[in-house]
Scaffold this motif. Structure first.
Motif, PDB file in Angstrom:
ATOM      1  N   VAL A  42      94.529  82.422  24.029  1.00 39.94           N
ATOM      2  CA  VAL A  42      94.877  81.026  24.328  1.00 39.94           C
ATOM      3  C   VAL A  42      95.874  80.974  25.484  1.00 39.94           C
ATOM      4  N   ARG A  43      96.890  81.825  25.442  1.00 37.25           N
ATOM      5  CA  ARG A  43      97.886  81.869  26.534  1.00 37.25           C
ATOM      6  C   ARG A  43      97.240  82.271  27.860  1.00 37.25           C
ATOM      7  N   LYS A  44      96.393  83.291  27.813  1.00 34.76           N
ATOM      8  CA  LYS A  44      95.733  83.784  29.023  1.00 34.76           C
ATOM      9  C   LYS A  44      94.956  82.671  29.732  1.00 34.76           C
ATOM     10  N   HIS A  45      94.320  81.820  28.955  1.00 36.29           N
ATOM     11  CA  HIS A  45      93.492  80.755  29.521  1.00 36.29           C
ATOM     12  C   HIS A  45      94.241  79.429  29.688  1.00 36.29           C
ATOM     13  N   GLY A  46      95.471  79.377  29.213  1.00 38.68           N
ATOM     14  CA  GLY A  46      96.268  78.160  29.369  1.00 38.68           C
ATOM     15  C   GLY A  46      95.795  76.985  28.531  1.00 38.68           C
ATOM     16  N   TYR A  47      95.173  77.261  27.398  1.00 37.75           N
ATOM     17  CA  TYR A  47      94.679  76.173  26.547  1.00 37.75           C
ATOM     18  C   TYR A  47      95.847  75.461  25.866  1.00 37.75           C
ATOM     19  N   ARG A  48      95.669  74.172  25.654  1.00 41.57           N
ATOM     20  CA  ARG A  48      96.694  73.355  25.002  1.00 41.57           C
ATOM     21  C   ARG A  48      96.252  72.882  23.611  1.00 41.57           C
ATOM     22  N   SER A  49      94.968  73.090  23.305  1.00 43.97           N
ATOM     23  CA  SER A  49      94.465  72.736  21.974  1.00 43.97           C
ATOM     24  C   SER A  49      93.379  73.729  21.585  1.00 43.97           C
ATOM     25  N   LEU A  74      91.952  79.030   5.334  1.00 42.98           N
ATOM     26  CA  LEU A  74      92.437  78.249   6.472  1.00 42.98           C
ATOM     27  C   LEU A  74      93.945  78.037   6.473  1.00 42.98           C
ATOM     28  N   ARG A  75      94.556  77.756   5.343  1.00 44.21           N
ATOM     29  CA  ARG A  75      96.003  77.480   5.332  1.00 44.21           C
ATOM     30  C   ARG A  75      96.808  78.663   5.875  1.00 44.21           C
ATOM     31  N   ARG A  76      96.518  79.836   5.394  1.00 39.92           N
ATOM     32  CA  ARG A  76      97.278  81.013   5.829  1.00 39.92           C
ATOM     33  C   ARG A  76      96.934  81.378   7.265  1.00 39.92           C
ATOM     34  N   ALA A  77      95.652  81.310   7.624  1.00 36.45           N
ATOM     35  CA  ALA A  77      95.250  81.626   8.997  1.00 36.45           C
ATOM     36  C   ALA A  77      95.912  80.665   9.982  1.00 36.45           C
ATOM     37  N   ARG A  78      95.954  79.399   9.616  1.00 37.03           N
ATOM     38  CA  ARG A  78      96.583  78.416  10.497  1.00 37.03           C
ATOM     39  C   ARG A  78      98.093  78.648  10.596  1.00 37.03           C
ATOM     40  N   ALA A  79      98.716  78.978   9.498  1.00 30.90           N
ATOM     41  CA  ALA A  79     100.157  79.256   9.523  1.00 30.90           C
ATOM     42  C   ALA A  79     100.447  80.440  10.442  1.00 30.90           C
ATOM     43  N   GLU A  80      99.635  81.480  10.362  1.00 35.30           N
ATOM     44  CA  GLU A  80      99.829  82.646  11.223  1.00 35.30           C
ATOM     45  C   GLU A  80      99.596  82.288  12.686  1.00 35.30           C
ATOM     46  N   LEU A  81      98.557  81.496  12.960  1.00 29.35           N
ATOM     47  CA  LEU A  81      98.278  81.100  14.334  1.00 29.35           C
ATOM     48  C   LEU A  81      99.389  80.202  14.870  1.00 29.35           C
ATOM     49  N   ASP A  82      99.867  79.274  14.047  1.00 30.26           N
ATOM     50  CA  ASP A  82     100.978  78.419  14.466  1.00 30.26           C
ATOM     51  C   ASP A  82     102.213  79.249  14.832  1.00 30.26           C
ATOM     52  N   LYS A  83     102.483  80.309  14.065  1.00 28.71           N
ATOM     53  CA  LYS A  83     103.627  81.190  14.357  1.00 28.71           C
ATOM     54  C   LYS A  83     103.441  81.927  15.685  1.00 28.71           C
ATOM     55  N   ALA A  84     102.212  82.307  15.980  1.00 32.30           N
ATOM     56  CA  ALA A  84     101.939  83.140  17.157  1.00 32.30           C
ATOM     57  C   ALA A  84     101.804  82.337  18.450  1.00 32.30           C
ATOM     58  N   LEU A  85     101.472  81.060  18.346  1.00 31.97           N
ATOM     59  CA  LEU A  85     101.240  80.233  19.530  1.00 31.97           C
ATOM     60  C   LEU A  85     102.513  79.533  19.994  1.00 31.97           C
ATOM     61  N   PRO A  86     102.572  79.186  21.276  1.00 35.24           N
ATOM     62  CA  PRO A  86     103.663  78.321  21.736  1.00 35.24           C
ATOM     63  C   PRO A  86     103.579  76.973  21.013  1.00 35.24           C
ATOM     64  N   GLY A  87     104.720  76.339  20.808  1.00 41.65           N
ATOM     65  CA  GLY A  87     104.785  75.102  20.039  1.00 41.65           C
ATOM     66  C   GLY A  87     103.983  73.938  20.599  1.00 41.65           C
ATOM     67  N   TYR A  88     103.672  73.962  21.880  1.00 38.08           N
ATOM     68  CA  TYR A  88     102.939  72.841  22.480  1.00 38.08           C
ATOM     69  C   TYR A  88     101.430  72.905  22.241  1.00 38.08           C
ATOM     70  N   VAL A  89     100.913  74.020  21.719  1.00 39.34           N
ATOM     71  CA  VAL A  89      99.472  74.136  21.480  1.00 39.34           C
ATOM     72  C   VAL A  89      99.119  73.459  20.155  1.00 39.34           C
ATOM     73  N   ILE A  90      98.178  72.551  20.216  1.00 40.91           N
ATOM     74  CA  ILE A  90      97.700  71.834  19.025  1.00 40.91           C
ATOM     75  C   ILE A  90      96.610  72.665  18.364  1.00 40.91           C
ATOM     76  N   VAL A  91      96.736  72.877  17.053  1.00 41.74           N
ATOM     77  CA  VAL A  91      95.731  73.616  16.288  1.00 41.74           C
ATOM     78  C   VAL A  91      95.034  72.644  15.341  1.00 41.74           C
TER      79      VAL A  91
END
Length: 176
Positions: free
Chosen positions: A110-117, A127-144
């Protein structure tokens, strides 16, 4: 006093599990995102992500956790994808082996491609745990956007996932 505390902890644990089990996440609607990330490991996940891509709800797709033995041509044949679709729109990620490394692999992409969502596709029980892990790993401005593939999980599967989610919610603990 100790029995009351233990009883309260057990009641809270049981109530939490019941809520977890009866309120599994649902499929997302026609929301658009820059990209879709699908985690391997469950029936219907990749098919759902390909459908999202085909409907134009996302422009590119990362398949995270692909077995290193799987070649792009084999993947394309299995999911009836053209070479052009593979070339333009689908990235196979071979680095991930668990949910935490799925999140790390996806966040790097996501960072490499500059995606925002990004739309995250995985099984409803996961999904709950996968999303929590992805939220932790992504910059705060990326919408999941969570997009659950509906399943029929066993009680054991739900129990294991509930406990993994509980453990991962305790700051400082690691686990897959």
């Amino acid at each position: 006093m100790l029995r009351r505390v233990v009883s309260l902890i057990l009641i809270a644990w049981a109530a939490g599990f019941i809520v977890f089990a009866v309120t599994l996440p649902q499929p997302a609607g026609a929301q658009r995102s820059d990209a879709v990330v699908v985690l391997t490991g469950g029936a219907g996940r990749i098919d759902r992500a390909i459908d999202v891509l085909g409907k134009g709800w996302a422009g590119r797709m990362l398949v995270s956790g692909v077995d290193p033995k799987v070649k792009p041509g084999e993947f394309a044949a299995q999911f009836d994808l053209s070479p052009m679709q593979m070339q333009c729109c689908i990235t196979l990620g071979y680095a991930a082996t668990d949910t935490i490394s799925n999140a790390q692999e996806a966040a790097g992409w996501v960072r490499k491609h500059g995606y925002r969502s990004v739309r995250l596709v995985t099984s409803d029980w996961h999904l709950r745990r996968a999303r929590a892990e992805l939220d932790k790993a992504l910059p705060g401005y990326v919408i999941v956007i969570g997009d659950a593939v509906q399943t029929r999980p066993t009680l054991r599967m739900l129990m294991v996932e509930y406990h993994k989610l509980l453990v991962r919610s305790i700051p400082g603990l690691e686990g897959g």
